[in-house]
Design a protein around this motif. Structure first.
Motif, PDB file in Angstrom:
ATOM      1  N   ALA A 102      70.795  43.263 -95.766  1.00  0.00           N
ATOM      2  CA  ALA A 102      70.458  44.013 -94.552  1.00  0.00           C
ATOM      3  C   ALA A 102      69.238  44.893 -94.803  1.00  0.00           C
ATOM      4  O   ALA A 102      68.362  45.012 -93.942  1.00  0.00           O
ATOM      5  CB  ALA A 102      71.652  44.849 -94.100  1.00  0.00           C
ATOM      6  N   ALA A 103      69.174  45.510 -95.979  1.00  0.00           N
ATOM      7  CA  ALA A 103      68.022  46.345 -96.323  1.00  0.00           C
ATOM      8  C   ALA A 103      66.762  45.487 -96.460  1.00  0.00           C
ATOM      9  O   ALA A 103      65.669  45.898 -96.041  1.00  0.00           O
ATOM     10  CB  ALA A 103      68.281  47.118 -97.616  1.00  0.00           C
ATOM     11  N   TRP A 104      66.902  44.300 -97.038  1.00  0.00           N
ATOM     12  CA  TRP A 104      65.769  43.365 -97.182  1.00  0.00           C
ATOM     13  C   TRP A 104      65.221  43.007 -95.801  1.00  0.00           C
ATOM     14  O   TRP A 104      64.010  43.012 -95.571  1.00  0.00           O
ATOM     15  CB  TRP A 104      66.253  42.126 -97.926  1.00  0.00           C
ATOM     16  CG  TRP A 104      65.219  41.093 -98.191  1.00  0.00           C
ATOM     17  CD1 TRP A 104      64.776  40.126 -97.334  1.00  0.00           C
ATOM     18  CD2 TRP A 104      64.487  40.904 -99.404  1.00  0.00           C
ATOM     19  NE1 TRP A 104      63.827  39.351 -97.941  1.00  0.00           N
ATOM     20  CE2 TRP A 104      63.634  39.804 -99.205  1.00  0.00           C
ATOM     21  CE3 TRP A 104      64.484  41.547-100.637  1.00  0.00           C
ATOM     22  CZ2 TRP A 104      62.789  39.342-100.197  1.00  0.00           C
ATOM     23  CZ3 TRP A 104      63.632  41.078-101.621  1.00  0.00           C
ATOM     24  CH2 TRP A 104      62.795  39.995-101.392  1.00  0.00           C
ATOM     25  N   ILE A 105      66.135  42.698 -94.876  1.00  0.00           N
ATOM     26  CA  ILE A 105      65.762  42.352 -93.499  1.00  0.00           C
ATOM     27  C   ILE A 105      65.050  43.527 -92.836  1.00  0.00           C
ATOM     28  O   ILE A 105      63.965  43.383 -92.263  1.00  0.00           O
ATOM     29  CB  ILE A 105      67.023  41.944 -92.699  1.00  0.00           C
ATOM     30  CG1 ILE A 105      67.564  40.607 -93.219  1.00  0.00           C
ATOM     31  CG2 ILE A 105      66.747  41.906 -91.201  1.00  0.00           C
ATOM     32  CD1 ILE A 105      69.003  40.324 -92.823  1.00  0.00           C
ATOM     33  N   LEU A 106      65.664  44.697 -92.905  1.00  0.00           N
ATOM     34  CA  LEU A 106      65.101  45.887 -92.266  1.00  0.00           C
ATOM     35  C   LEU A 106      63.755  46.257 -92.879  1.00  0.00           C
ATOM     36  O   LEU A 106      62.806  46.583 -92.156  1.00  0.00           O
ATOM     37  CB  LEU A 106      66.084  47.047 -92.356  1.00  0.00           C
ATOM     38  CG  LEU A 106      65.650  48.364 -91.713  1.00  0.00           C
ATOM     39  CD1 LEU A 106      65.299  48.183 -90.243  1.00  0.00           C
ATOM     40  CD2 LEU A 106      66.749  49.406 -91.891  1.00  0.00           C
ATOM     41  N   GLN A 107      63.635  46.194 -94.206  1.00  0.00           N
ATOM     42  CA  GLN A 107      62.372  46.548 -94.846  1.00  0.00           C
ATOM     43  C   GLN A 107      61.255  45.596 -94.434  1.00  0.00           C
ATOM     44  O   GLN A 107      60.125  46.018 -94.208  1.00  0.00           O
ATOM     45  CB  GLN A 107      62.509  46.574 -96.373  1.00  0.00           C
ATOM     46  CG  GLN A 107      61.302  47.163 -97.067  1.00  0.00           C
ATOM     47  CD  GLN A 107      61.095  48.633 -96.718  1.00  0.00           C
ATOM     48  OE1 GLN A 107      61.990  49.441 -96.901  1.00  0.00           O
ATOM     49  NE2 GLN A 107      59.912  48.971 -96.215  1.00  0.00           N
ATOM     50  N   GLY A 108      61.578  44.322 -94.317  1.00  0.00           N
ATOM     51  CA  GLY A 108      60.572  43.360 -93.849  1.00  0.00           C
ATOM     52  C   GLY A 108      60.072  43.707 -92.456  1.00  0.00           C
ATOM     53  O   GLY A 108      58.871  43.660 -92.170  1.00  0.00           O
ATOM     54  N   ALA A 109      60.995  44.088 -91.581  1.00  0.00           N
ATOM     55  CA  ALA A 109      60.615  44.462 -90.217  1.00  0.00           C
ATOM     56  C   ALA A 109      59.813  45.760 -90.213  1.00  0.00           C
ATOM     57  O   ALA A 109      58.807  45.876 -89.490  1.00  0.00           O
ATOM     58  CB  ALA A 109      61.865  44.593 -89.351  1.00  0.00           C
ATOM     59  N   LEU A 110      60.230  46.746 -91.005  1.00  0.00           N
ATOM     60  CA  LEU A 110      59.497  48.015 -91.075  1.00  0.00           C
ATOM     61  C   LEU A 110      58.082  47.799 -91.605  1.00  0.00           C
ATOM     62  O   LEU A 110      57.119  48.379 -91.081  1.00  0.00           O
ATOM     63  CB  LEU A 110      60.244  49.017 -91.964  1.00  0.00           C
ATOM     64  CG  LEU A 110      61.606  49.493 -91.460  1.00  0.00           C
ATOM     65  CD1 LEU A 110      62.275  50.376 -92.510  1.00  0.00           C
ATOM     66  CD2 LEU A 110      61.490  50.205 -90.125  1.00  0.00           C
ATOM     67  N   ASP A 111      57.958  46.953 -92.622  1.00  0.00           N
ATOM     68  CA  ASP A 111      56.634  46.647 -93.175  1.00  0.00           C
ATOM     69  C   ASP A 111      55.755  45.991 -92.116  1.00  0.00           C
ATOM     70  O   ASP A 111      54.560  46.286 -92.005  1.00  0.00           O
ATOM     71  CB  ASP A 111      56.744  45.750 -94.401  1.00  0.00           C
ATOM     72  CG  ASP A 111      57.357  46.456 -95.602  1.00  0.00           C
ATOM     73  OD1 ASP A 111      57.497  47.704 -95.576  1.00  0.00           O
ATOM     74  OD2 ASP A 111      57.733  45.752 -96.567  1.00  0.00           O
ATOM     75  N   ARG A 112      56.335  45.115 -91.348  1.00  0.00           N
ATOM     76  CA  ARG A 112      55.568  44.430 -90.286  1.00  0.00           C
ATOM     77  C   ARG A 112      55.146  45.412 -89.200  1.00  0.00           C
ATOM     78  O   ARG A 112      54.044  45.329 -88.657  1.00  0.00           O
ATOM     79  CB  ARG A 112      56.401  43.289 -89.698  1.00  0.00           C
ATOM     80  CG  ARG A 112      55.660  42.481 -88.656  1.00  0.00           C
ATOM     81  CD  ARG A 112      54.460  41.776 -89.301  1.00  0.00           C
ATOM     82  NE  ARG A 112      53.680  41.080 -88.319  1.00  0.00           N
ATOM     83  CZ  ARG A 112      52.475  41.469 -87.901  1.00  0.00           C
ATOM     84  NH1 ARG A 112      51.930  42.559 -88.391  1.00  0.00           N
ATOM     85  NH2 ARG A 112      51.819  40.790 -86.996  1.00  0.00           N
ATOM     86  N   LEU A 113      56.031  46.364 -88.887  1.00  0.00           N
ATOM     87  CA  LEU A 113      55.691  47.367 -87.876  1.00  0.00           C
ATOM     88  C   LEU A 113      54.513  48.232 -88.317  1.00  0.00           C
ATOM     89  O   LEU A 113      53.700  48.647 -87.492  1.00  0.00           O
ATOM     90  CB  LEU A 113      56.894  48.264 -87.575  1.00  0.00           C
ATOM     91  CG  LEU A 113      57.986  47.649 -86.714  1.00  0.00           C
ATOM     92  CD1 LEU A 113      59.214  48.544 -86.683  1.00  0.00           C
ATOM     93  CD2 LEU A 113      57.467  47.378 -85.300  1.00  0.00           C
ATOM     94  N   ARG A 114      54.430  48.517 -89.594  1.00  0.00           N
ATOM     95  CA  ARG A 114      53.328  49.342 -90.110  1.00  0.00           C
ATOM     96  C   ARG A 114      52.012  48.567 -90.159  1.00  0.00           C
ATOM     97  O   ARG A 114      50.935  49.161 -90.132  1.00  0.00           O
ATOM     98  CB  ARG A 114      53.659  49.894 -91.491  1.00  0.00           C
ATOM     99  CG  ARG A 114      54.560  51.099 -91.420  1.00  0.00           C
ATOM    100  CD  ARG A 114      54.602  51.857 -92.719  1.00  0.00           C
ATOM    101  NE  ARG A 114      54.807  51.038 -93.906  1.00  0.00           N
ATOM    102  CZ  ARG A 114      55.998  50.599 -94.305  1.00  0.00           C
ATOM    103  NH1 ARG A 114      57.079  50.851 -93.615  1.00  0.00           N
ATOM    104  NH2 ARG A 114      56.099  49.876 -95.401  1.00  0.00           N
ATOM    105  N   ALA A 115      52.104  47.269 -90.246  1.00  0.00           N
ATOM    106  CA  ALA A 115      50.889  46.442 -90.227  1.00  0.00           C
ATOM    107  C   ALA A 115      50.365  46.404 -88.786  1.00  0.00           C
ATOM    108  O   ALA A 115      51.072  46.696 -87.836  1.00  0.00           O
ATOM    109  CB  ALA A 115      51.207  45.027 -90.714  1.00  0.00           C
ATOM    110  N   ALA A 116      49.141  46.069 -88.642  1.00  0.00           N
ATOM    111  CA  ALA A 116      48.565  45.987 -87.300  1.00  0.00           C
ATOM    112  C   ALA A 116      49.284  44.925 -86.481  1.00  0.00           C
ATOM    113  O   ALA A 116      49.581  43.840 -86.998  1.00  0.00           O
ATOM    114  CB  ALA A 116      47.084  45.663 -87.400  1.00  0.00           C
ATOM    115  N   PRO A 117      49.557  45.210 -85.223  1.00  0.00           N
ATOM    116  CA  PRO A 117      50.193  44.182 -84.386  1.00  0.00           C
ATOM    117  C   PRO A 117      49.290  42.961 -84.265  1.00  0.00           C
ATOM    118  O   PRO A 117      48.072  43.083 -84.377  1.00  0.00           O
ATOM    119  CB  PRO A 117      50.369  44.850 -83.025  1.00  0.00           C
ATOM    120  CG  PRO A 117      49.868  46.231 -83.151  1.00  0.00           C
ATOM    121  CD  PRO A 117      49.287  46.431 -84.510  1.00  0.00           C
TER     122      PRO A 117
END
Length: 163
Positions: A141-156
């Motif tokens: 779950a943390a792996w999933i969430l961290q991937g999404a958080l990292d993507r959110l910080r990257a430019a859309p």
């Protein structure tokens, strides 16, 4: 609220609210939590699945205690990108959750998350099979969430840019 695009999820939160990562398995539900800045995911707990209503109440209670206002749910797509019965089950789980509580949710491709977490637990933490089994769902779950958080910080993604 319906399932939203990942980039819409932070807009549905008030200041200081957190996101939860959800790894919906056949027997358990792994949970992770973000910090209030939406930068770091931390493994939190594993719920043993029973009846849906009980599971939903436990999830919503956990969310309320920790000021979690949105979900990033791992979607188990096949290696070729298609969706099979497991993806349909996860989508149904989220649909049923939304009937009980108005909570924004976004899906995140969880391909190989459990395998990656298991590999890290073996190689880096040298955990036994029994100790890995007790921790793998919340770590996934943390792996999933961290991937999404990292993507959110990257430019859309820019829809006008051709690949």
């Amino acid at each position: 609220m319906a399932v939203v695009d990942l980039f819409e999820l932070p807009m549905a939160l008030s200041g200081g609210q957190r996101l939860a990562g959800v790894d919906h398995g056949q027997r358990t539900i792994g949970l992770a939590i973000s910090d209030s800045l939406l930068m770091i995911a931390t493994p939190a707990m594993t719920l043993q699945k029973s009846k849906f209503t009980r599971d939903a109440q436990a999830l919503f209670g956990w969310m309320a205690e920790r000021e979690v206002a949105g979900l990033v749910v791992g979607l188990p797509v096949n290696m070729d990108g298609s969706e099979g019965p497991r993806s349909q089950s996860v989508r149904a789980f989220v649909r049923h959750l939304m009937r009980l509580k108005d909570v924004p949710a976004a899906f995140w491709d969880e391909r190989l998350s459990t395998a990656a977490v298991n590999r890290a637990m073996i190689e880096e933490a040298d955990l036994s099979r029994a100790r890995r089994a007790a921790r793998v769902d919340r770590a996934a779950a943390a792996w999933i969430l961290q991937g999404a958080l990292d993507r959110l910080r990257a430019a859309p993604p820019d829809p006008t840019t051709a690949l």
